[in-house]
Scaffold this motif. Structure first.
Motif, PDB file in Angstrom:
ATOM      1  N   ASP A  89     -13.881 -62.226 -42.306  1.00  0.00           N
ATOM      2  CA  ASP A  89     -14.150 -60.796 -42.222  1.00  0.00           C
ATOM      3  C   ASP A  89     -12.889 -60.095 -41.741  1.00  0.00           C
ATOM      4  O   ASP A  89     -12.248 -60.550 -40.795  1.00  0.00           O
ATOM      5  CB  ASP A  89     -15.302 -60.554 -41.234  1.00  0.00           C
ATOM      6  N   HIS A  90     -12.527 -59.015 -42.401  1.00  0.00           N
ATOM      7  CA  HIS A  90     -11.447 -58.144 -41.937  1.00  0.00           C
ATOM      8  C   HIS A  90     -12.112 -57.139 -40.997  1.00  0.00           C
ATOM      9  O   HIS A  90     -12.842 -56.256 -41.445  1.00  0.00           O
ATOM     10  CB  HIS A  90     -10.775 -57.434 -43.114  1.00  0.00           C
ATOM     11  N   ASP A  94      -9.923 -53.174 -43.586  1.00  0.00           N
ATOM     12  CA  ASP A  94      -8.762 -53.079 -44.468  1.00  0.00           C
ATOM     13  C   ASP A  94      -8.486 -54.469 -45.043  1.00  0.00           C
ATOM     14  O   ASP A  94      -7.993 -55.351 -44.345  1.00  0.00           O
ATOM     15  CB  ASP A  94      -7.552 -52.562 -43.682  1.00  0.00           C
ATOM     16  N   ARG A  95      -8.797 -54.655 -46.304  1.00  0.00           N
ATOM     17  CA  ARG A  95      -8.674 -55.962 -46.952  1.00  0.00           C
ATOM     18  C   ARG A  95      -7.233 -56.429 -47.088  1.00  0.00           C
ATOM     19  O   ARG A  95      -6.984 -57.604 -47.344  1.00  0.00           O
ATOM     20  CB  ARG A  95      -9.334 -55.917 -48.326  1.00  0.00           C
ATOM     21  N   VAL A 106     -16.752 -65.902 -40.171  1.00  0.00           N
ATOM     22  CA  VAL A 106     -18.145 -65.479 -40.020  1.00  0.00           C
ATOM     23  C   VAL A 106     -19.028 -66.137 -41.075  1.00  0.00           C
ATOM     24  O   VAL A 106     -18.540 -66.708 -42.046  1.00  0.00           O
ATOM     25  CB  VAL A 106     -18.290 -63.941 -40.137  1.00  0.00           C
ATOM     26  N   SER A 107     -20.334 -66.000 -40.882  1.00  0.00           N
ATOM     27  CA  SER A 107     -21.299 -66.410 -41.904  1.00  0.00           C
ATOM     28  C   SER A 107     -21.399 -65.288 -42.942  1.00  0.00           C
ATOM     29  O   SER A 107     -20.917 -64.177 -42.720  1.00  0.00           O
ATOM     30  CB  SER A 107     -22.662 -66.641 -41.257  1.00  0.00           C
ATOM     31  N   ASN A 111     -20.765 -61.309 -42.257  1.00  0.00           N
ATOM     32  CA  ASN A 111     -19.806 -60.593 -43.086  1.00  0.00           C
ATOM     33  C   ASN A 111     -20.438 -59.316 -43.634  1.00  0.00           C
ATOM     34  O   ASN A 111     -19.814 -58.259 -43.649  1.00  0.00           O
ATOM     35  CB  ASN A 111     -19.314 -61.489 -44.222  1.00  0.00           C
ATOM     36  N   ALA A 112     -21.691 -59.397 -44.054  1.00  0.00           N
ATOM     37  CA  ALA A 112     -22.399 -58.222 -44.583  1.00  0.00           C
ATOM     38  C   ALA A 112     -22.666 -57.189 -43.494  1.00  0.00           C
ATOM     39  O   ALA A 112     -22.835 -56.000 -43.786  1.00  0.00           O
ATOM     40  CB  ALA A 112     -23.711 -58.646 -45.226  1.00  0.00           C
ATOM     41  N   ARG A 113     -22.699 -57.610 -42.236  1.00  0.00           N
ATOM     42  CA  ARG A 113     -22.959 -56.695 -41.126  1.00  0.00           C
ATOM     43  C   ARG A 113     -21.722 -55.896 -40.715  1.00  0.00           C
ATOM     44  O   ARG A 113     -21.750 -55.141 -39.752  1.00  0.00           O
ATOM     45  CB  ARG A 113     -23.504 -57.459 -39.922  1.00  0.00           C
ATOM     46  N   ASN A 114     -20.633 -56.082 -41.443  1.00  0.00           N
ATOM     47  CA  ASN A 114     -19.425 -55.288 -41.224  1.00  0.00           C
ATOM     48  C   ASN A 114     -18.926 -54.755 -42.566  1.00  0.00           C
ATOM     49  O   ASN A 114     -17.752 -54.783 -42.857  1.00  0.00           O
ATOM     50  CB  ASN A 114     -18.330 -56.119 -40.547  1.00  0.00           C
TER      51      ASN A 114
END
Length: 187
Positions: A89-90, A94-95, A106-107, A111-114
């Motif tokens: 996760d960034h 900013d990728r 992260v799981s 990851n989806a929670r950010n």
């Protein structure tokens, strides 16, 4: 599932990582391995010291090693920690910001929670929408891949506040729902 990365010693042999800038660059390669037909080391003159890879259409930097496309932030994570991550996760969204302080393993759920706000979002807030048939605002949230109703509200502000409270209760990242162009900011 993400592709397995090459061994860490191989990564350190071909790449140089700058944790302050997040830049991953190619190292010089031994002349005996990469001489061209003209006896010159054309690989080193073209690539040594340059940034690794290219920017993909989805905003992530990627490269190719032994004909395998790999994400640069995953390579950086393995070089820094020695571990093949499930997801990276960034933190600031900013990728292209591959500083190690901006990356976390992260799981898929974390990851989806950010994630940034979806481009097709009409309310301006994730998980908040107006039900035209019933004429009220609804809020919902996902937890462990299940959609959960947060409630129905007479105002948009009530729905937004309820959704934000649910995000806090479920451990969503504070950046969740940011605008997609948020990534231009640095930590």
């Amino acid at each position: 599932m993400a592709k397995e990365l090459p061994p860490i010693d191989f990564l350190h042999k071909i790449f140089q990582y700058n944790p302050a800038s997040g830049a991953l660059t190619w190292k010089e390669r031994p002349l005996s391995q990469f001489k061209s037909a003209h006896g010159m080391n054309s690989w080193n003159s073209q690539h040594a010291g340059t940034d690794v890879g290219w920017m993909s259409s989805n905003g992530y930097r990627q490269t190719s090693i032994c004909r395998n496309k790999l994400l640069v932030h995953r390579i950086i994570w393995k070089m820094a920690t020695g571990i093949d991550p499930e997801y990276i996760d960034h933190v600031n969204g900013d990728r292209s910001d591959n500083r190690i302080c901006n990356l976390r393993s992260v799981s898929a759920e974390d990851n989806a929670r950010n994630s940034a706000k979806q481009k097709n979002n009409k309310s301006g807030h994730p998980g908040v929408f107006f039900n035209k048939n019933r004429q009220y605002w609804e809020a919902c949230i996902y937890n462990k891949n299940k959609k959960i109703s947060v409630g129905c509200f007479s105002t948009k502000n009530e729905a937004v506040e309820a959704r934000k409270a649910a995000e806090a209760d479920l451990g969503y990242h504070p950046n969740h729902g940011r605008n997609a162009d948020f990534g231009l900011q640095r930590l």
